[in-house]
Write a protein that holds these residues in place. Structure first.
Motif, PDB file in Angstrom:
ATOM      1  N   ASP A 370       0.771  -1.060   0.098  1.00  0.00           N
ATOM      2  CA  ASP A 370      -0.144   0.039   0.127  1.00  0.00           C
ATOM      3  C   ASP A 370       0.763   1.245   0.094  1.00  0.00           C
ATOM      4  O   ASP A 370       0.526   2.393  -0.691  1.00  0.00           O
ATOM      5  N   PRO A 373       3.951   1.959  -3.937  1.00  0.00           N
ATOM      6  CA  PRO A 373       3.213   1.055  -4.941  1.00  0.00           C
ATOM      7  C   PRO A 373       3.894   1.020  -6.107  1.00  0.00           C
ATOM      8  O   PRO A 373       3.921   1.587  -7.243  1.00  0.00           O
ATOM      9  N   GLY A 430       0.744   6.127  -0.694  1.00  0.00           N
ATOM     10  CA  GLY A 430      -0.644   5.595  -0.336  1.00  0.00           C
ATOM     11  C   GLY A 430      -1.257   6.198   0.664  1.00  0.00           C
ATOM     12  O   GLY A 430      -2.017   5.583   1.721  1.00  0.00           O
TER      13      GLY A 430
END
Length: 458
Positions: A370, A373, A430
């Motif tokens: 997360d 990425p 994220g």
């Protein structure tokens, strides 16, 4: 390879950790009580006592049958490797510096020359116990009730919690590593060779288990490909007068070959902190003879850097020359392979730092993470540069690097200084997913926010 092992009862070290957490007033931020660090960003000093991790520094189990290890979160890779090598095993990725901890490499990202086939350290974690902001230790696996924390822990830098126990995969090794240093006279050819090695896992008919590279200038760059071997022969020693990165350079048309023990290969960069020991004079042959061998290691150089930062010695020397403080540019960035040559040309034109380290990587599978990425199936190249440039507008060089990396669809590691706006930071690391994780696992904000740690020096 995924499995869930029985969660053990709390160890004495974990209980001390929980007790130290409970002893910190709810109005104070929680942080580790560490004497050493491999981070290169400033941190606000805290009067709180910090978490007691003194009982979380060991290797609990090395299982040669399952090729796994159970390791404390604050165990250094130096100690982990010392436990696995005698059993013919090593972690899938061993970051370059001895005192990096396993928990630190997972929460802060680590990389090395096996990353083109094994990804990043967190990808070989099967499960981990994590102290959360709620003051409890939970077990996170890819598919249990804390799977969100398992996916979000990498690149969280202690802002979601600290790993106390990790179960990791290991892989077999042989006695030696055989190296070939291949010279390139242009960067496009170098990047093409990286792509071929990553794709085929061989070069010139020989298998490749490790690959990294060094750029000295636009027309002098090297790719080092290496393989496990049990072959005999004279091994090199780069812990004494000889310096590893200088051994790479040559003018020959054929690759230069070398042979190291597996142990010395894993720590080949640590003796001289890649090439950064030259800043302390440790590469001067006369001084090097006097420099105690036990101090030829990254942890000793880091202490010298910390001392300089505290006493501002370098800044004072620049001031005597009538110059502003030099800007520290200590960064690692990940750039897609197809843009790496373009980034290197820009960097060599814009930032007066050499050499530059290159290390290709690919995620091991389809799982994504997360807070960092990277795209599955994409080859990236980690570009590392660690020095300083003449001072001017504060952060000018670092900001320019951030912009260029972003334009080329890359990412920057957060172990050093960052200058992103909150909006840009959230888009890159994220933000929405992190907000949910933070609310779930640190609802009272006991740990600093990731943006505050990475950019605001919290």
């Amino acid at each position: 390879m995924e499995r869930t092992l029985p969660t053990p009862a709390l160890t004495a070290g974990e209980q001390r950790l929980l007790d130290s957490f409970a002893a910190i007033p709810a109005t104070q931020r929680v942080r580790l009580a560490k004497r050493t660090s491999n981070l290169f960003r400033e941190r606000t000093r805290s009067s709180s006592p910090g978490l007691d991790t003194s009982g979380l520094t060991g290797v609990r189990v090395v299982d040669a049958g399952t090729r796994t290890a159970v390791v404390d979160g604050m165990c250094t890779y130096e100690d982990l490797v010392a436990a696995t090598l005698p059993r013919g095993l090593m972690p899938l990725v061993v970051p370059q510096l001895r005192t990096i901890t396993l928990g630190g490499a997972v929460t802060g990202l680590g990389i090395e020359s096996s990353s083109f086939r094994n990804g990043l350290p967190h990808e070989s974690v099967l499960e981990m116990d994590i102290l959360t902001g709620a003051g409890e230790i939970v077990t996170a696996t890819p598919d249990n009730e804390h799977a969100d924390l398992f996916r979000g822990f990498p690149n969280s830098y202690g802002s979601l919690g600290y790993a106390t126990r990790l179960v990791i995969e290991l892989e077999p090794v042989l006695r030696h590593v055989a190296l070939r240093h291949i010279r390139f006279h242009d960067l496009e050819a170098l990047c093409a060779a990286i792509g071929e090695v990553v794709s085929t896992r061989e070069h010139d008919g020989e298998p490749v288990d490790f690959v990294d590279g060094v750029v000295f200038s636009r027309d002098e760059a090297y790719l080092t490909v290496a393989r496990h071997t049990d072959e005999g022969g004279r091994t090199s020693d780069y812990t004494g007068q000889q310096i590893f990165y200088r051994s790479i350079q040559h003018d020959d048309l054929e690759p230069r070959r070398d042979l190291l023990t597996t142990h010395d290969y894993l720590w080949r960069w640590d003796t001289d902190w890649f090439w950064c020991s030259r800043a302390f004079g440790a590469q001067n042959p006369r001084l090097r003879r006097l420099w105690p061998r036990r101090w030829r290691r990254s942890s000793a150089y880091w202490k010298l850097v910390a001392l300089d930062q505290r006493l501002h010695v370098s800044d004072r020397l620049e001031a005597r020359k009538g110059n502003p403080p030099r800007e520290r540019v200590v960064q690692d960035v990940e750039v897609p392979l197809e843009h790496t040559a373009e980034f290197l040309h820009w960097f060599l034109d814009s930032v007066p730092i050499e050499p530059i380290w290159l290390c290709p990587l690919r995620l091991r599978g389809e799982r994504t993470w997360d807070l960092y990425p990277l795209e599955p199936g994409t080859t990236y190249v980690n570009v590392g540069f660690w020095s300083s440039v003449p001072g001017g507008e504060p952060g000018a060089a670092n900001r320019a690097i951030e912009r260029r990396v972003g334009e080329l669809d890359g990412h920057k590691s957060l172990y050093s200084e960052s200058f992103y706006s909150r909006e840009d930071f959230d888009a890159l690391y994220g933000g929405d997913a992190y907000a949910v994780l933070k609310a779930t696992h640190d609802p009272h904000g006991r740990f600093p926010h990731l943006y505050d740690k990475a950019v605001r020096h919290a």
